[in-house]
Motif scaffolding. Structure first.
Motif, PDB file in Angstrom:
ATOM      1  N   ALA A 175      97.202-103.146 -37.508  1.00  0.00           N
ATOM      2  CA  ALA A 175      97.973-102.150 -37.222  1.00  0.00           C
ATOM      3  C   ALA A 175      98.936-102.641 -39.124  1.00  0.00           C
ATOM      4  O   ALA A 175      99.406-102.028 -39.498  1.00  0.00           O
ATOM      5  CB  ALA A 175      98.261-102.805 -36.251  1.00  0.00           C
ATOM      6  N   LEU A 235      97.831-101.420 -41.968  1.00  0.00           N
ATOM      7  CA  LEU A 235      97.508-100.162 -41.912  1.00  0.00           C
ATOM      8  C   LEU A 235      98.734 -99.665 -42.379  1.00  0.00           C
ATOM      9  O   LEU A 235      98.814 -99.234 -43.514  1.00  0.00           O
ATOM     10  CB  LEU A 235      97.796 -99.504 -40.632  1.00  0.00           C
ATOM     11  N   LEU A 236      99.779-100.162 -41.929  1.00  0.00           N
ATOM     12  CA  LEU A 236     101.096 -99.600 -42.179  1.00  0.00           C
ATOM     13  C   LEU A 236     101.304-100.584 -43.666  1.00  0.00           C
ATOM     14  O   LEU A 236     102.368 -99.937 -45.043  1.00  0.00           O
ATOM     15  CB  LEU A 236     102.562-100.280 -41.252  1.00  0.00           C
ATOM     16  N   ASN A 285      94.016 -98.661 -46.371  1.00  0.00           N
ATOM     17  CA  ASN A 285      94.713 -97.880 -45.275  1.00  0.00           C
ATOM     18  C   ASN A 285      93.781 -97.281 -44.282  1.00  0.00           C
ATOM     19  O   ASN A 285      93.642 -97.304 -43.172  1.00  0.00           O
ATOM     20  CB  ASN A 285      95.639 -97.052 -45.812  1.00  0.00           C
ATOM     21  N   LEU A 286      92.691 -95.964 -45.024  1.00  0.00           N
ATOM     22  CA  LEU A 286      91.473 -96.500 -44.570  1.00  0.00           C
ATOM     23  C   LEU A 286      89.883 -96.755 -43.162  1.00  0.00           C
ATOM     24  O   LEU A 286      90.718 -96.547 -42.616  1.00  0.00           O
ATOM     25  CB  LEU A 286      90.912 -94.213 -45.108  1.00  0.00           C
ATOM     26  N   LEU A 306      92.419 -98.323 -40.260  1.00  0.00           N
ATOM     27  CA  LEU A 306      92.691 -96.807 -39.811  1.00  0.00           C
ATOM     28  C   LEU A 306      91.056 -96.775 -38.492  1.00  0.00           C
ATOM     29  O   LEU A 306      91.067 -96.647 -38.042  1.00  0.00           O
ATOM     30  CB  LEU A 306      92.824 -95.587 -39.920  1.00  0.00           C
ATOM     31  N   LEU A 316      91.154 -99.479 -36.461  1.00  0.00           N
ATOM     32  CA  LEU A 316      92.088 -98.854 -35.037  1.00  0.00           C
ATOM     33  C   LEU A 316      90.520 -97.902 -34.403  1.00  0.00           C
ATOM     34  O   LEU A 316      91.539 -98.124 -32.882  1.00  0.00           O
ATOM     35  CB  LEU A 316      92.963 -98.150 -35.359  1.00  0.00           C
ATOM     36  N   TYR A 317      90.461 -97.085 -34.262  1.00  0.00           N
ATOM     37  CA  TYR A 317      89.305 -95.687 -34.013  1.00  0.00           C
ATOM     38  C   TYR A 317      88.865 -96.867 -33.289  1.00  0.00           C
ATOM     39  O   TYR A 317      88.336 -96.522 -32.009  1.00  0.00           O
ATOM     40  CB  TYR A 317      88.561 -95.367 -34.788  1.00  0.00           C
ATOM     41  N   LEU A 362      88.513 -99.640 -32.078  1.00  0.00           N
ATOM     42  CA  LEU A 362      89.408-100.170 -30.958  1.00  0.00           C
ATOM     43  C   LEU A 362      89.303 -99.298 -29.899  1.00  0.00           C
ATOM     44  O   LEU A 362      90.068 -99.641 -28.758  1.00  0.00           O
ATOM     45  CB  LEU A 362      90.368-101.028 -31.450  1.00  0.00           C
ATOM     46  N   GLN A 391      85.031 -91.020 -40.507  1.00  0.00           N
ATOM     47  CA  GLN A 391      86.587 -91.569 -41.119  1.00  0.00           C
ATOM     48  C   GLN A 391      86.184 -91.682 -43.007  1.00  0.00           C
ATOM     49  O   GLN A 391      86.683 -91.571 -43.477  1.00  0.00           O
ATOM     50  CB  GLN A 391      87.304 -91.838 -40.328  1.00  0.00           C
ATOM     51  N   TYR A 438      99.617 -97.880 -29.539  1.00  0.00           N
ATOM     52  CA  TYR A 438      99.070 -97.435 -30.932  1.00  0.00           C
ATOM     53  C   TYR A 438     100.013 -95.811 -31.715  1.00  0.00           C
ATOM     54  O   TYR A 438      99.697 -95.428 -32.362  1.00  0.00           O
ATOM     55  CB  TYR A 438      98.071 -96.379 -30.406  1.00  0.00           C
ATOM     56  N   VAL A 455     102.926 -97.369 -33.855  1.00  0.00           N
ATOM     57  CA  VAL A 455     101.925 -97.403 -34.860  1.00  0.00           C
ATOM     58  C   VAL A 455     101.977 -96.013 -35.985  1.00  0.00           C
ATOM     59  O   VAL A 455     102.214 -96.042 -36.640  1.00  0.00           O
ATOM     60  CB  VAL A 455     100.250 -98.046 -34.889  1.00  0.00           C
ATOM     61  N   LEU A 506     103.946 -94.787 -39.674  1.00  0.00           N
ATOM     62  CA  LEU A 506     102.685 -94.395 -40.239  1.00  0.00           C
ATOM     63  C   LEU A 506     103.436 -93.452 -40.477  1.00  0.00           C
ATOM     64  O   LEU A 506     103.087 -92.693 -42.321  1.00  0.00           O
ATOM     65  CB  LEU A 506     101.223 -94.447 -39.771  1.00  0.00           C
ATOM     66  N   ASN A 516      95.775 -88.547 -41.042  1.00  0.00           N
ATOM     67  CA  ASN A 516      95.728 -89.644 -40.287  1.00  0.00           C
ATOM     68  C   ASN A 516      96.518 -90.733 -39.318  1.00  0.00           C
ATOM     69  O   ASN A 516      95.902 -90.746 -38.066  1.00  0.00           O
ATOM     70  CB  ASN A 516      95.521 -90.582 -41.406  1.00  0.00           C
ATOM     71  N   LEU A 566      95.241 -90.452 -35.489  1.00  0.00           N
ATOM     72  CA  LEU A 566      96.117 -92.096 -35.476  1.00  0.00           C
ATOM     73  C   LEU A 566      96.336 -91.208 -33.465  1.00  0.00           C
ATOM     74  O   LEU A 566      96.026 -91.894 -32.634  1.00  0.00           O
ATOM     75  CB  LEU A 566      96.561 -92.659 -35.548  1.00  0.00           C
ATOM     76  N   ILE A 626      93.319 -89.597 -31.083  1.00  0.00           N
ATOM     77  CA  ILE A 626      92.146 -90.589 -31.124  1.00  0.00           C
ATOM     78  C   ILE A 626      93.211 -91.339 -29.508  1.00  0.00           C
ATOM     79  O   ILE A 626      92.440 -91.620 -29.288  1.00  0.00           O
ATOM     80  CB  ILE A 626      91.888 -91.233 -31.687  1.00  0.00           C
ATOM     81  N   MET A 642      90.263 -83.627 -39.748  1.00  0.00           N
ATOM     82  CA  MET A 642      89.459 -84.494 -40.669  1.00  0.00           C
ATOM     83  C   MET A 642      89.200 -83.596 -42.152  1.00  0.00           C
ATOM     84  O   MET A 642      89.252 -83.771 -43.229  1.00  0.00           O
ATOM     85  CB  MET A 642      88.669 -85.751 -40.053  1.00  0.00           C
TER      86      MET A 642
END
Lengths: 182, 102
Positions: free
Chosen positions: A15, A18-19, A41-42, A45, A48-49, A51, A61, B9, B12, B16, B42, B46, B49, B68
């Motif tokens: 996270a 990402l930020l 960044n991707l 991400l 996180l997907y 997780l 992605q 999440y 975040v 973002l 994105n 997030l 998801i 996407m």
């Protein structure tokens, strides 16, 4: 529970990456570095997907963005000769202050709206069925409940491909100019 | 669910999205604006998801995959426009692109 601690550690690292890489995309003056920061960044991400047990989405992605979109961006930046552009050079302008205020207002608005609507029910998540987020589950959903979305998606891709070719090809006027210079 | 709940999440994702919106508002190069737009898409993905995992329902992931596809199409058309603009020797600065004359 050791597994839970590990997941938390991975989550915090992903996270924060990402930020911070998102901020880097916005703040780098060199567009080439911005595109590379978007790549980081991707990647964060996608972690996180994973997780969130969306394995297929994470794989798609990385393939779509890192494999296609970022490559296209880097190609265009190289073609245009990435010029530096620093909007904050020479002190804070009115536009910069307004942008910060507007972005903060958007963030506060979403937080308030989500907290009012779903604040209490967000702590306990549902039990997952077997194979949740796997390619076979996604494929079954796409071909049963969401068939229309699947077909519309293919039409969107076709239209975008045709549009890209049309925008990239030179018009009749330009062709005459090019023929004249030759 | 191991690790943080859906709320973490979502937080975040909100930050973002705000970073992306800030980028769209402050940058002048259309290329960087497109990159910031991808960040905003994105962030929405997030959240989708995270809600999908929260409710144990795969529909959110289908929606995320569709977003996407739209993002990829948007990048193609946007980059095509930028290349077409640069070939017409238009200055790539959105503050100056204030007319629709070619």
């Amino acid at each position: 529970m050791a597994g839970n601690v590990l997941v938390w550690v991975v989550w915090v690292v992903a996270a924060s990456t990402l930020l911070s890489s998102g901020l880097a995309v916005v703040l780098f003056t060199n567009p080439f570095f911005s595109a590379l920061a978007l790549l980081v960044n991707l990647g964060a991400l996608a972690v996180l997907y994973l997780l969130l047990e969306a394995e297929f989405v994470a794989a798609a992605q990385v393939l779509v963005y890192a494999g296609a979109v970022i490559v296209m961006f880097l190609f265009v930046i190289a073609y245009l000769g990435g010029r530096a552009d620093a909007p904050w050079a020479g002190g804070p302008t009115l536009q910069a202050v307004a942008a910060i205020v507007a972005a903060g207002a958007i963030a506060a608005e979403i937080v308030v709206a989500v907290a009012l609507k779903a604040g209490g029910s967000l702590s306990h998540s549902a039990k997952l069925s077997q194979g949740f987020g796997s390619p076979s589950a996604i494929g079954r959903l796409f071909l049963s409940n969401h068939l229309l979305a699947f077909e519309v998606t293919s039409i969107i891709l076709l239209v975008a491909a045709i549009g890209g070719v049309l925008l990239g090809s030179s018009g009749p006027e330009e062709q005459r100019l090019e023929a004249g210079t030759r | 669910m191991l690790g943080p709940s859906a709320a973490a999440y979502l937080i975040v994702s909100v930050f973002l999205f705000a970073v992306g919106a800030f980028g769209v508002l402050i940058r002048r190069s259309p290329l960087i604006i497109l990159l910031a737009l991808e960040i905003m898409l994105n962030a929405g993905n997030l959240a989708l998801i995270a809600f999908s995992r929260h409710w144990g329902n795969g529909d959110g992931q289908i929606f995320g995959l569709t977003v996407m596809v739209v993002a990829a199409s948007e990048a193609v058309v946007g980059l095509g426009l930028i290349v077409a603009m640069s070939r017409k020797r238009v200055d790539l600065d959105v503050d100056r692109l204030n007319t629709l004359r070619g």
